[in-house]
Design a protein around this motif. Structure first.
Motif, mmCIF file in Angstrom:
data_model
loop_
_atom_site.group_PDB
_atom_site.id
_atom_site.type_symbol
_atom_site.label_atom_id
_atom_site.label_comp_id
_atom_site.label_asym_id
_atom_site.label_seq_id
_atom_site.Cartn_x
_atom_site.Cartn_y
_atom_site.Cartn_z
ATOM 1 N N ASP A 116 4.563 14.487 -10.523
ATOM 2 C CA ASP A 116 5.082 14.590 -11.875
ATOM 3 C C ASP A 116 4.097 15.341 -12.758
ATOM 4 O O ASP A 116 4.482 16.218 -13.528
ATOM 5 C CB ASP A 116 5.355 13.193 -12.409
ATOM 6 C CG ASP A 116 6.108 13.230 -13.716
ATOM 7 O OD1 ASP A 116 7.045 14.043 -13.812
ATOM 8 O OD2 ASP A 116 5.774 12.435 -14.606
ATOM 9 N N GLY A 170 3.456 10.064 -9.371
ATOM 10 C CA GLY A 170 2.734 10.389 -10.592
ATOM 11 C C GLY A 170 2.017 11.726 -10.474
ATOM 12 O O GLY A 170 2.015 12.540 -11.413
ATOM 13 N N PHE A 171 1.408 11.969 -9.302
ATOM 14 C CA PHE A 171 0.673 13.210 -9.089
ATOM 15 C C PHE A 171 1.621 14.402 -9.112
ATOM 16 O O PHE A 171 1.344 15.425 -9.761
ATOM 17 C CB PHE A 171 -0.077 13.126 -7.749
ATOM 18 C CG PHE A 171 -0.845 14.365 -7.416
ATOM 19 C CD1 PHE A 171 -2.018 14.666 -8.106
ATOM 20 C CD2 PHE A 171 -0.394 15.244 -6.441
ATOM 21 C CE1 PHE A 171 -2.725 15.817 -7.802
ATOM 22 C CE2 PHE A 171 -1.099 16.385 -6.137
ATOM 23 C CZ PHE A 171 -2.272 16.683 -6.801
ATOM 24 N N ALA A 193 2.175 1.685 -3.385
ATOM 25 C CA ALA A 193 1.129 2.205 -4.271
ATOM 26 C C ALA A 193 0.935 3.704 -4.039
ATOM 27 O O ALA A 193 0.803 4.488 -4.994
ATOM 28 C CB ALA A 193 -0.174 1.441 -4.046
ATOM 29 N N TRP A 194 0.940 4.143 -2.782
ATOM 30 C CA TRP A 194 0.801 5.569 -2.478
ATOM 31 C C TRP A 194 2.006 6.348 -2.985
ATOM 32 O O TRP A 194 1.853 7.461 -3.520
ATOM 33 C CB TRP A 194 0.650 5.795 -0.968
ATOM 34 C CG TRP A 194 -0.757 5.644 -0.492
ATOM 35 C CD1 TRP A 194 -1.260 4.622 0.205
ATOM 36 C CD2 TRP A 194 -1.818 6.558 -0.696
ATOM 37 N NE1 TRP A 194 -2.585 4.819 0.461
ATOM 38 C CE2 TRP A 194 -2.955 6.018 -0.100
ATOM 39 C CE3 TRP A 194 -1.934 7.794 -1.361
ATOM 40 C CZ2 TRP A 194 -4.195 6.648 -0.111
ATOM 41 C CZ3 TRP A 194 -3.174 8.423 -1.364
ATOM 42 C CH2 TRP A 194 -4.289 7.847 -0.754
ATOM 43 N N ARG A 195 3.184 5.766 -2.851
ATOM 44 C CA ARG A 195 4.380 6.439 -3.354
ATOM 45 C C ARG A 195 4.298 6.623 -4.873
ATOM 46 O O ARG A 195 4.599 7.692 -5.402
ATOM 47 C CB ARG A 195 5.618 5.604 -2.975
ATOM 48 C CG ARG A 195 6.704 6.417 -2.341
ATOM 49 C CD ARG A 195 7.970 5.664 -1.960
ATOM 50 N NE ARG A 195 8.020 4.217 -2.001
ATOM 51 C CZ ARG A 195 7.770 3.411 -0.978
ATOM 52 N NH1 ARG A 195 7.457 3.912 0.190
ATOM 53 N NH2 ARG A 195 7.829 2.116 -1.114
ATOM 54 N N ARG A 196 3.876 5.544 -5.543
ATOM 55 C CA ARG A 196 3.750 5.644 -7.011
ATOM 56 C C ARG A 196 2.690 6.674 -7.403
ATOM 57 O O ARG A 196 2.879 7.471 -8.316
ATOM 58 C CB ARG A 196 3.415 4.268 -7.593
ATOM 59 C CG ARG A 196 4.597 3.312 -7.585
ATOM 60 C CD ARG A 196 4.296 2.022 -8.329
ATOM 61 N NE ARG A 196 3.222 1.221 -7.767
ATOM 62 C CZ ARG A 196 3.344 0.385 -6.753
ATOM 63 N NH1 ARG A 196 4.529 0.249 -6.161
ATOM 64 N NH2 ARG A 196 2.311 -0.290 -6.311
ATOM 65 N N TRP A 197 1.578 6.644 -6.664
ATOM 66 C CA TRP A 197 0.516 7.613 -6.966
ATOM 67 C C TRP A 197 1.000 9.021 -6.721
ATOM 68 O O TRP A 197 0.800 9.911 -7.550
ATOM 69 C CB TRP A 197 -0.717 7.311 -6.087
ATOM 70 C CG TRP A 197 -1.819 8.301 -6.331
ATOM 71 C CD1 TRP A 197 -2.751 8.266 -7.304
ATOM 72 C CD2 TRP A 197 -2.050 9.500 -5.600
ATOM 73 N NE1 TRP A 197 -3.583 9.344 -7.234
ATOM 74 C CE2 TRP A 197 -3.155 10.135 -6.170
ATOM 75 C CE3 TRP A 197 -1.438 10.107 -4.515
ATOM 76 C CZ2 TRP A 197 -3.683 11.344 -5.706
ATOM 77 C CZ3 TRP A 197 -1.962 11.315 -4.055
ATOM 78 C CH2 TRP A 197 -3.071 11.904 -4.642
ATOM 79 N N LEU A 198 1.689 9.245 -5.582
ATOM 80 C CA LEU A 198 2.193 10.565 -5.244
ATOM 81 C C LEU A 198 3.248 11.017 -6.256
ATOM 82 O O LEU A 198 3.256 12.180 -6.684
ATOM 83 C CB LEU A 198 2.779 10.558 -3.820
ATOM 84 C CG LEU A 198 3.222 11.904 -3.264
ATOM 85 C CD1 LEU A 198 2.066 12.901 -3.255
ATOM 86 C CD2 LEU A 198 3.804 11.732 -1.874
ATOM 87 N N GLU A 233 0.823 -1.195 0.000
ATOM 88 C CA GLU A 233 0.000 0.000 0.000
ATOM 89 C C GLU A 233 0.865 1.256 0.000
ATOM 90 O O GLU A 233 0.593 2.230 -0.723
ATOM 91 C CB GLU A 233 -0.941 -0.006 1.209
ATOM 92 C CG GLU A 233 -1.934 1.141 1.180
ATOM 93 C CD GLU A 233 -2.922 1.082 2.337
ATOM 94 O OE1 GLU A 233 -3.660 2.058 2.490
ATOM 95 O OE2 GLU A 233 -2.931 0.080 3.080
#
Length: 122
Positions: free
Chosen positions: A116, A113-114, A106-111, A103
């Motif tokens: 970026d 991406g956000f 996933a939050w790191r990837r989402w953050l 999780e």
């Protein structure tokens, strides 16, 4: 004739006295044997009492140790249950840790991406 009767009587009397002496010796021997047997019987009965006492003590010790073994067996069962519960809790904690790491990733990837996306627009 009276002399013959008298000597025959004396001879018979000596024979009877000899028999009585023999019976007296046999009776003395029997009494000694009886006393020895009574002594042996007393020692045997004393030893029997000692053995009965030791048997009772051994029975008590056996019962005590059997009870102690049962208590230790119950403690062992309780410890095995606790160990199984601890293993289950450890497995659950490891599973929760993996889920939390996934999780967080996933939050790191989402953050990432956000951020970026925000930085590209800006």
């Amino acid at each position: 004739l009276a002399q013959l009767d008298r000597s025959a009587c004396i001879k018979q009397l000596e024979q009877v006295c000899g028999r009585f002496r023999g019976m007296n010796e046999a009776l003395k021997t029997g009494n000694r044997t009886q006393a020895e047997l009574q002594c042996l019987l007393k020692r045997t009965l004393d030893r029997c009492e000692v053995l009965q006492s030791e048997e009772a003590e051994a029975g008590k010790a056996r019962d005590y140790h059997h009870h102690r073994w049962c208590v230790l067996d119950q403690e062992r069962d309780g410890l095995q249950r606790m160990a199984q519960q601890a293993q289950q809790a450890e497995r659950a904690a490891r599973t929760a840790e993996r889920a939390a790491l996934e999780e967080a990733g996933a939050w790191r990837r989402w953050l990432a991406g956000f951020l970026d996306m925000l930085l590209r627009r800006g």
